[in-house]
Scaffold this active site. Structure first.
Site, PDB file in Angstrom:
ATOM      1  N   HIS A  91     -10.496  -2.974  -1.308  1.00 38.42           N
ATOM      2  CA  HIS A  91     -11.402  -2.417  -0.302  1.00 38.42           C
ATOM      3  C   HIS A  91     -12.450  -1.550  -0.983  1.00 38.42           C
ATOM      4  CE1 HIS A  91      -8.885  -3.470   3.265  1.00 38.42           C
ATOM      5  NE2 HIS A  91      -7.905  -3.415   2.376  1.00 38.42           N
ATOM      6  N   TYR A 111       0.844  -1.198   0.000  1.00 32.58           N
ATOM      7  CA  TYR A 111       0.000   0.000   0.000  1.00 32.58           C
ATOM      8  C   TYR A 111       0.874   1.241   0.000  1.00 32.58           C
ATOM      9  CZ  TYR A 111      -4.196  -2.675   1.198  1.00 32.58           C
ATOM     10  OH  TYR A 111      -5.254  -3.533   1.175  1.00 32.58           O
ATOM     11  N   ARG A 147      -2.794 -11.979   3.545  1.00 37.47           N
ATOM     12  CA  ARG A 147      -4.126 -11.627   3.048  1.00 37.47           C
ATOM     13  C   ARG A 147      -4.263 -12.058   1.590  1.00 37.47           C
ATOM     14  NH1 ARG A 147      -7.551  -8.171   4.452  1.00 37.47           N
ATOM     15  NH2 ARG A 147      -8.833  -9.946   3.875  1.00 37.47           N
ATOM     16  N   HIS A 150      -7.152  -8.460  -2.557  1.00 38.69           N
ATOM     17  CA  HIS A 150      -8.492  -7.890  -2.365  1.00 38.69           C
ATOM     18  C   HIS A 150      -8.472  -6.406  -2.685  1.00 38.69           C
ATOM     19  CE1 HIS A 150      -6.322  -7.353   1.437  1.00 38.69           C
ATOM     20  NE2 HIS A 150      -6.938  -6.188   1.489  1.00 38.69           N
ATOM     21  N   TYR A 167      -0.588  -9.896   0.452  1.00 42.42           N
ATOM     22  CA  TYR A 167       0.468  -9.322   1.303  1.00 42.42           C
ATOM     23  C   TYR A 167       0.446  -9.946   2.695  1.00 42.42           C
ATOM     24  CZ  TYR A 167      -3.369  -6.230   2.946  1.00 42.42           C
ATOM     25  OH  TYR A 167      -4.536  -5.729   3.451  1.00 42.42           O
TER      26      TYR A 167
HETATM   27 FE   LIG Z   1      -6.090  -4.600   2.573  1.00 42.72          FE
END
Ligand SMILES: [Fe+2]
Lengths: 187, 257
Positions: free
Chosen positions: B178, B124, B173, B176, B163
Site C-alpha cells: 500500500h 498484517y 489478494r 501488494h 493473503y
Molecule cells: Fe492489503
C-alpha cells in the site's frame, strides 16, 4: 508536452490503521489555544450505518490566510522514532483522523483565513478512490455553494452546535432518508 | 449474505470490463481510476456516492495547495522496514524504488511517501487481521520517506505474501504494498497499491480488476529491475508514480529550496 497517464487509485483497505494515523493527527490547533474550534461528526454508509474504518484528512489555510502549510504534522523523536506532535508554533494546516468504532471523528483546529471551509478527503475500506468534499463553517456566497440547490448545499455546511463546536457528517451514499454529501471533482 | 464463489465474481469482472470496452468504442474517455461503484468488490456497494461529483474549477480553491512535510516528519530508519526491530525479518529482502511525478513529468520534491504491507507470510501486524499465518516479531510493515530532488523514493523491505480475504469464497489478494502519496496540491492526493510482476492472482482480484482499463491496470505493477538489484543482498523492483489532479503554479516557487 504530452501528459503522463496517472497512477490509478486503489482502496486504502482495512489495515491502514497502524500505518497512517499518528498521535496528535487530529490536533491542528496548538494545545490550549483559546481560539481553537472542534469539527466533528460521523461517517455513514448507504444503509445509514456508521463507517468505523474510514480515514479523514483535512487541509486548510492558516488563520492569516497563508496556504503554504508547514512541516511538522508528524514530528518525530530522533532517538525513539515516536511521533511527538506539532511544536505549536507553525500552523501545518493538515489533520488526519480515523473514525472510531462508532464511525465518529473529531479534529481541533483554528478557523481558516480567507475562506469559510476546510478541504476534506475521505478514504475508507470499500472506497476504491478517495472522495473530496468541504466542511463549510458558515454558509457563504461561495462559487461552489451558490451553484448547488438548497438540499445539496446543506450537506456541506457544518452545524454550529456551540460557538466553537461544529458538526459535519459525511454520508457516502443517498439512502432515501438522508441526502448524500456533495463530493467534488477537480478537473 | 449468500456465499459467492469465484466464478460469479469472474462473470461480474468480465461484464464490467466488456461494458468499459464498449463505452470506449462508443467514444467515452479513458478511465484511469477505478469506478467507485464496482460490484465485484462487495464492500463498495454501500460506500460509493450515487450523485455525480460536482466539478470545482475555482482557481482560488484551497485544494490547489496542500500539506507539506519535512525532515522533522521522518527518521532515517523509516525507509528500511527490515531494520525496525532487534532481529531480521523472515522473507525475501527487496528494494522498491521509483520517482514521484506530476502529469507534466515534473518531479515532486521533498514530499511524504508512506507505505504499509503484510509480512512474508501474508499477515498484517493489525489486530483485525486474523489470517492464521505467523506474525513476524521482526517486521511491522510500515515505512516512510521523503522524495529527493528528482522525485525519487526508496524503501528496503520484505516481499509481502498474498493473503485471503472475505469478499467471496477463496478470495486471495495478490501480493501488494500500500502506498500513500502527496503532491504539491491536495487535489493530487493518492492512496494506491503496488503489485509484483507476473502474479497469477491478478485475474481473480476484484480490487485490481476494478481498474478496467488494461493500460491503467498495468501501471499498478512494478518492474523487476535487475540492473538495480544489489548483488548478494536484495532484488530491486522499480515503480514510478504519477499523480493526477491540478495544482496551483504559484506553489512551486514558494516551496523550492
Ligand atoms: Fe492489503
Amino acid at each position: 508536452m504530452a501528459e503522463l497517464a496517472p497512477t490509478p487509485s486503489q482502496t486504502v483497505g482495512p489495515f491502514y490503521g497502524y500505518a497512517l494515523p499518528f498521535p496528535g493527527g487530529a490536533d491542528i490547533a496548538p494545545a490550549g489555544h483559546p481560539g481553537a474550534i472542534t469539527v466533528h461528526g460521523h461517517v455513514y454508509d448507504g444503509a445509514g450505518a456508521p463507517v468505523p474504518d474510514a480515514l479523514l484528512e483535512f487541509w486548510q489555510p492558516a488563520p492569516d490566510g497563508s496556504r503554504t502549510g508547514a512541516p511538522g504534522s508528524l514530528r518525530r523523536d530522533p532517538v525513539s522514532g515516536a511521533v511527538i506532535g506539532r511544536h505549536g508554533l507553525d500552523f501545518t494546516g493538515f489533520a488526519r483522523v480515523p473514525t472510531d468504532a462508532d464511525g465518529h471523528y473529531a479534529i481541533r483546529t483554528l478557523p481558516p483565513g480567507g475562506v469559510p471551509y476546510l478541504a476534506v478527503c475521505v478514504f475508507a475500506r470499500g472506497l476504491l478512490h478517495h472522495l473530496f468534499t468541504r466542511a463549510y463553517l458558515t454558509d457563504a456566497d461561495d462559487p461552489l455553494l451558490t451553484a448547488l440547490e438548497p438540499r445539496r448545499r446543506a450537506t456541506l455546511i457544518a452545524i454550529a452546535e456551540t460557538e466553537r463546536v461544529h458538526r459535519f457528517d459525511v454520508r457516502l451514499q443517498d439512502n432515501g432518508a438522508h441526502e448524500e454529501t456533495v463530493f467534488l471533482d477537480f478537473p | 449474505m449468500t456465499a459467492l464463489d469465484q466464478s460469479q465474481i469472474d462473470t461480474e469482472i468480465t461484464a464490467a470490463r466488456d461494458a468499459y470496452a464498449k463505452a470506449l468504442a462508443d467514444g467515452a474517455a479513458v478511465r484511469h481510476h477505478p469506478s467507485r461503484d464496482y460490484a465485484p468488490y462487495r464492500s463498495s456497494e454501500l460506500r460509493h456516492p450515487k450523485h455525480a461529483l460536482v466539478e470545482v474549477r475555482d482557481p482560488e480553491a484551497v485544494e490547489l495547495s496542500g500539506p507539506v512535510f519535512g525532515v522533522t516528519d521522518v527518521t532515517d530508519l523509516d525507509a528500511d522496514l527490515t531494520r525496525q526491530h532487534t532481529g531480521e525479518p523472515i522473507g525475501e529482502r527487496i528494494t522498491v524504488t521509483g520517482r514521484l511525478l506530476d502529469r507534466d513529468g515534473k518531479p515532486i520534491r521533498g514530499q511524504l511517501v508512506e507505505i504499509w504491507q503484510a509480512n512474508a507470510s501474508g499477515r498484517y501486524a493489525h489486530q483485525r487481521d486474523q489470517h492464521p499465518a505467523p506474525l513476524d516479531p521482526n517486521f511491522t510493515g510500515v515505512g516512510r520517506c521523503l522524495t529527493g530532488d528528482d522525485g525519487t523514493y526508496r524503501f528496503t523491505t520484505i516481499k509481502p505474501g498474498p493473503y485471503p480475504w472475505r469478499n467471496h469464497t477463496n478470495a486471495w489478494r495478490p501480493a501488494h504494498i500500500h502506498f500513500s502519496l502527496f503532491g504539491t496540491a491536495f487535489t493530487q492526493r493518492l492512496v494506491t497499491q503496488m503489485y509484483f510482476p507476473g502474479d497469477p492472482l491478478f485475474p481473480y482480484d476484484p480490487i485490481l480488476q476494478a481498474v478496467t482499463d488494461d493500460s491503467a491496470r498495468g501501471r499498478l505493477v512494478a518492474t523487476y529491475a535487475h540492473d538495480r538489484s544489489s548483488p548478494e543482498w536484495s532484488l530491486c523492483y522499480r515503480w514510478d508514480i504519477v499523480l493526477d489532479g491540478p495544482a496551483a503554479t504559484w506553489i512551486e516557487e514558494g516551496r523550492d529550496g
